[in-house]
Write a protein that holds these residues in place. Structure first.
Motif, PDB file in Angstrom:
ATOM      1  N   LEU A   1      -4.560  -4.895   1.950  1.00 23.65           N
ATOM      2  CA  LEU A   1      -5.925  -4.807   1.505  1.00 23.65           C
ATOM      3  C   LEU A   1      -6.149  -3.721   0.323  1.00 23.65           C
ATOM      4  O   LEU A   1      -7.007  -3.669  -0.352  1.00 23.65           O
ATOM      5  CB  LEU A   1      -6.877  -4.477   2.837  1.00 23.65           C
ATOM      6  N   TYR A   2      -5.353  -2.665   0.335  1.00 22.96           N
ATOM      7  CA  TYR A   2      -5.331  -1.499  -0.486  1.00 22.96           C
ATOM      8  C   TYR A   2      -4.099  -1.170  -1.403  1.00 22.96           C
ATOM      9  O   TYR A   2      -3.006  -1.486  -1.045  1.00 22.96           O
ATOM     10  CB  TYR A   2      -5.660  -0.336   0.366  1.00 22.96           C
ATOM     11  N   ASP A   3      -4.427  -0.634  -2.313  1.00 21.71           N
ATOM     12  CA  ASP A   3      -3.174  -0.346  -3.310  1.00 21.71           C
ATOM     13  C   ASP A   3      -2.869   1.191  -2.738  1.00 21.71           C
ATOM     14  O   ASP A   3      -1.384   1.496  -3.096  1.00 21.71           O
ATOM     15  CB  ASP A   3      -3.472  -0.061  -4.702  1.00 21.71           C
ATOM     16  N   PHE A   4      -3.602   2.200  -2.402  1.00 23.23           N
ATOM     17  CA  PHE A   4      -3.315   3.383  -1.915  1.00 23.23           C
ATOM     18  C   PHE A   4      -4.187   3.753  -0.708  1.00 23.23           C
ATOM     19  O   PHE A   4      -5.121   3.386  -0.397  1.00 23.23           O
ATOM     20  CB  PHE A   4      -3.472   4.516  -2.832  1.00 23.23           C
ATOM     21  N   CYS A   5      -3.449   4.619  -0.057  1.00 28.59           N
ATOM     22  CA  CYS A   5      -4.141   5.360   0.960  1.00 28.59           C
ATOM     23  C   CYS A   5      -3.923   6.780   1.074  1.00 28.59           C
ATOM     24  O   CYS A   5      -2.655   7.127   1.023  1.00 28.59           O
ATOM     25  CB  CYS A   5      -3.501   4.789   2.686  1.00 28.59           C
ATOM     26  N   ILE A   6      -4.926   7.490   1.005  1.00 27.01           N
ATOM     27  CA  ILE A   6      -4.959   8.956   0.862  1.00 27.01           C
ATOM     28  C   ILE A   6      -5.243   9.462   2.253  1.00 27.01           C
ATOM     29  O   ILE A   6      -6.351   9.168   2.936  1.00 27.01           O
ATOM     30  CB  ILE A   6      -5.844   9.545  -0.264  1.00 27.01           C
ATOM     31  N   ILE A   7      -4.585  10.455   2.883  1.00 24.93           N
ATOM     32  CA  ILE A   7      -4.712  11.150   4.235  1.00 24.93           C
ATOM     33  C   ILE A   7      -4.946  12.604   4.132  1.00 24.93           C
ATOM     34  O   ILE A   7      -3.950  13.440   3.516  1.00 24.93           O
ATOM     35  CB  ILE A   7      -3.691  10.847   5.114  1.00 24.93           C
TER      36      ILE A   7
ATOM     37  N   MET B   1       0.781  -1.310  -0.023  1.00 27.17           N
ATOM     38  CA  MET B   1      -0.030  -0.075  -0.089  1.00 27.17           C
ATOM     39  C   MET B   1       0.959   1.244  -0.082  1.00 27.17           C
ATOM     40  O   MET B   1       1.873   1.310   0.888  1.00 27.17           O
ATOM     41  CB  MET B   1      -1.028   0.055   1.120  1.00 27.17           C
ATOM     42  N   ARG B   2       0.547   2.133  -0.742  1.00 28.28           N
ATOM     43  CA  ARG B   2       1.462   3.328  -1.009  1.00 28.28           C
ATOM     44  C   ARG B   2       0.543   4.387  -0.286  1.00 28.28           C
ATOM     45  O   ARG B   2      -0.756   4.630  -0.596  1.00 28.28           O
ATOM     46  CB  ARG B   2       1.666   3.810  -2.493  1.00 28.28           C
ATOM     47  N   THR B   3       1.111   5.045   0.799  1.00 29.19           N
ATOM     48  CA  THR B   3       0.314   6.258   1.280  1.00 29.19           C
ATOM     49  C   THR B   3       0.948   7.324   0.937  1.00 29.19           C
ATOM     50  O   THR B   3       1.945   7.903   0.770  1.00 29.19           O
ATOM     51  CB  THR B   3       0.590   6.023   2.880  1.00 29.19           C
ATOM     52  N   ILE B   4      -0.311   8.383   0.540  1.00 34.13           N
ATOM     53  CA  ILE B   4       0.142   9.855   0.397  1.00 34.13           C
ATOM     54  C   ILE B   4      -0.687  10.697   1.294  1.00 34.13           C
ATOM     55  O   ILE B   4      -1.934  10.547   1.301  1.00 34.13           O
ATOM     56  CB  ILE B   4      -0.480   9.976  -1.145  1.00 34.13           C
ATOM     57  N   THR B   5       0.044  11.475   1.841  1.00 37.73           N
ATOM     58  CA  THR B   5      -0.556  12.473   2.545  1.00 37.73           C
ATOM     59  C   THR B   5      -0.727  14.146   2.075  1.00 37.73           C
ATOM     60  O   THR B   5       0.359  14.214   1.367  1.00 37.73           O
ATOM     61  CB  THR B   5       0.346  12.929   3.880  1.00 37.73           C
ATOM     62  N   ILE B   6      -1.998  14.390   2.070  1.00 42.75           N
ATOM     63  CA  ILE B   6      -2.160  15.601   1.697  1.00 42.75           C
ATOM     64  C   ILE B   6      -1.981  16.885   2.669  1.00 42.75           C
ATOM     65  O   ILE B   6      -2.781  16.877   3.770  1.00 42.75           O
ATOM     66  CB  ILE B   6      -3.566  15.942   0.947  1.00 42.75           C
ATOM     67  N   ALA B   7      -1.109  17.966   2.511  1.00 40.34           N
ATOM     68  CA  ALA B   7      -0.749  18.691   3.696  1.00 40.34           C
ATOM     69  C   ALA B   7      -0.592  20.039   3.243  1.00 40.34           C
ATOM     70  O   ALA B   7       0.013  20.241   2.152  1.00 40.34           O
ATOM     71  CB  ALA B   7       0.371  18.069   4.349  1.00 40.34           C
ATOM     72  N   GLN B   8      -0.914  20.974   4.095  1.00 37.93           N
ATOM     73  CA  GLN B   8      -0.801  22.445   3.934  1.00 37.93           C
ATOM     74  C   GLN B   8      -1.274  23.224   5.177  1.00 37.93           C
ATOM     75  O   GLN B   8      -2.090  22.775   6.035  1.00 37.93           O
ATOM     76  CB  GLN B   8      -1.625  22.998   2.692  1.00 37.93           C
ATOM     77  N   THR B   9      -0.384  23.962   5.575  1.00 37.92           N
ATOM     78  CA  THR B   9      -0.645  24.699   6.872  1.00 37.92           C
ATOM     79  C   THR B   9      -1.854  25.901   6.626  1.00 37.92           C
ATOM     80  O   THR B   9      -1.831  26.664   7.603  1.00 37.92           O
ATOM     81  CB  THR B   9       0.459  25.301   7.563  1.00 37.92           C
ATOM     82  N   LYS B  10      -2.134  26.013   5.312  1.00 39.07           N
ATOM     83  CA  LYS B  10      -3.045  27.116   5.263  1.00 39.07           C
ATOM     84  C   LYS B  10      -4.447  26.502   4.750  1.00 39.07           C
ATOM     85  O   LYS B  10      -4.334  25.738   3.886  1.00 39.07           O
ATOM     86  CB  LYS B  10      -2.696  28.142   4.077  1.00 39.07           C
ATOM     87  N   GLY B  11      -5.307  27.010   5.228  1.00 44.73           N
ATOM     88  CA  GLY B  11      -6.776  26.552   4.787  1.00 44.73           C
ATOM     89  C   GLY B  11      -7.367  27.256   3.620  1.00 44.73           C
ATOM     90  O   GLY B  11      -6.799  28.438   2.960  1.00 44.73           O
ATOM     91  N   GLY B  12      -8.363  26.676   3.133  1.00 44.11           N
ATOM     92  CA  GLY B  12      -9.039  27.358   1.834  1.00 44.11           C
ATOM     93  C   GLY B  12      -7.993  26.912   0.606  1.00 44.11           C
ATOM     94  O   GLY B  12      -8.315  27.806  -0.509  1.00 44.11           O
TER      95      GLY B  12
ATOM     96  N   THR C   1       3.774   7.839   8.690  1.00 49.68           N
ATOM     97  CA  THR C   1       3.336   6.614   7.980  1.00 49.68           C
ATOM     98  C   THR C   1       3.462   6.547   6.465  1.00 49.68           C
ATOM     99  O   THR C   1       3.075   5.656   5.806  1.00 49.68           O
ATOM    100  CB  THR C   1       1.885   6.283   8.514  1.00 49.68           C
ATOM    101  N   SER C   2       3.785   7.647   6.010  1.00 51.60           N
ATOM    102  CA  SER C   2       3.492   7.994   4.695  1.00 51.60           C
ATOM    103  C   SER C   2       4.606   7.582   3.644  1.00 51.60           C
ATOM    104  O   SER C   2       5.750   8.161   4.024  1.00 51.60           O
ATOM    105  CB  SER C   2       3.134   9.377   3.992  1.00 51.60           C
ATOM    106  N   ASP C   3       4.276   7.139   2.255  1.00 51.59           N
ATOM    107  CA  ASP C   3       5.457   7.204   1.402  1.00 51.59           C
ATOM    108  C   ASP C   3       5.939   8.558   0.775  1.00 51.59           C
ATOM    109  O   ASP C   3       6.972   9.013   0.543  1.00 51.59           O
ATOM    110  CB  ASP C   3       5.209   6.110   0.235  1.00 51.59           C
ATOM    111  N   TYR C   4       4.743   9.395   0.610  1.00 55.16           N
ATOM    112  CA  TYR C   4       4.775  10.577  -0.038  1.00 55.16           C
ATOM    113  C   TYR C   4       4.013  11.585   0.480  1.00 55.16           C
ATOM    114  O   TYR C   4       2.966  11.338   1.204  1.00 55.16           O
ATOM    115  CB  TYR C   4       4.217  10.676  -1.743  1.00 55.16           C
TER     116      TYR C   4
END
Length: 251
Positions: A111-117, A1-12, A133-136
């Motif tokens: 169980l999964y190919d990808f996990c998006i957080i 399972m490849r895990t990708i975190t979506i991150a930004q310290t600014k909202g919107g 926990t992320s690869d990317y």
């Protein structure tokens, strides 16, 4: 399972929309995808409209040692709740607090190919858990000064995580969202974002996500953009971006 975190310290800046649309595009391409909401604001949970299940608070909380992760997953989604925001204080003095999510996800990784957080728009132990926990990590940003301000903080956080918690973490790049190609200011800011990316030895994705009213309409109706209007600019942009992302990671 490849895990990708979506991150930004600014909202919107399109962080939650990117998490949702990337997961949807990957599913449409036949991948098995787990989507996790780690933002106490629970915007992604509202979009997906999942109720009455175990939340990401329960998943990360080390008091729930007997929790079976599969029990928290409904329709390949782990929801968030407002009390998740209290977790930082609750686990602040605990040994290994950066690794709580990683240990949980090990049990379902096959169980999964990808996990998006999806993560909160500020630095916290929640984002640290996601990055550990992320690869990317993927950094979405609007072509605005507020969006640019958040980029530097994420790169610094990734540097610390890579040094102390997760040596395999890689920054995929910066994704421009809410984009208007005909605005002179946005073009100037885009050049600044490219310079920032180069200074951190990463890229700005060739694909830009145009401002698209269909995106907001689909979220109100708790639908993916592909179910709501697969011919819209939003659907086309995120599909093109997903293809570009897959090419970069070698899928």
């Amino acid at each position: 399972m490849r895990t990708i975190t979506i991150a930004q310290t600014k909202g919107g800046v399109g962080k939650t929309t990117t998490a949702h649309c990337l997961a949807s595009a990957l599913k449409n391409k036949g991948y098995k995808v787990l989507l996790i909401d780690l933002d106490p604001q629970a915007s992604l949970t509202s979009i997906v409209d999942i109720k009455d299940t175990i939340s990401s608070y329960d998943v990360i909380n080390p008091d729930n040692e007997e929790l079976i992760l599969k029990d928290a997953i409904k329709h390949d989604f782990i929801k968030s709740v407002e009390k998740l925001g209290k977790l930082s204080n609750e686990i602040a003095s605990m040994t290994g607090r950066e690794y709580f999510l990683k240990e949980r996800l090990k049990t379902i990784s096959k169980l999964y190919d990808f996990c998006i957080i999806d993560t909160p728009p500020q630095q916290s132990i929640l984002t640290t858990n996601a990055l550990t926990t992320s690869d990317y990590v993927l950094i979405p940003t609007s072509s605005s000064y507020l969006g640019i301000e958040g980029i530097d903080k994420i790169f610094k956080a990734c540097k610390e995580i890579k040094k102390y918690c997760n040596s395999k973490l890689n920054v995929l790049g910066i994704l421009l969202t809410q984009y208007h190609a005909n605005k002179t200011l946005e073009k100037a800011l885009q050049e600044e974002i490219i310079n920032i990316a180069q200074s951190y030895n990463t890229i700005v994705f060739k694909t830009t996500i145009r401002e698209n009213i269909k995106m907001g309409e689909s979220q109100i109706l708790h639908q993916t953009i592909y179910d709501y209007d697969k011919k819209s600019n939003g659907a086309n942009d995120y599909l093109t971006f997903t293809n570009e992302l897959l090419n970069i990671i070698g899928e």
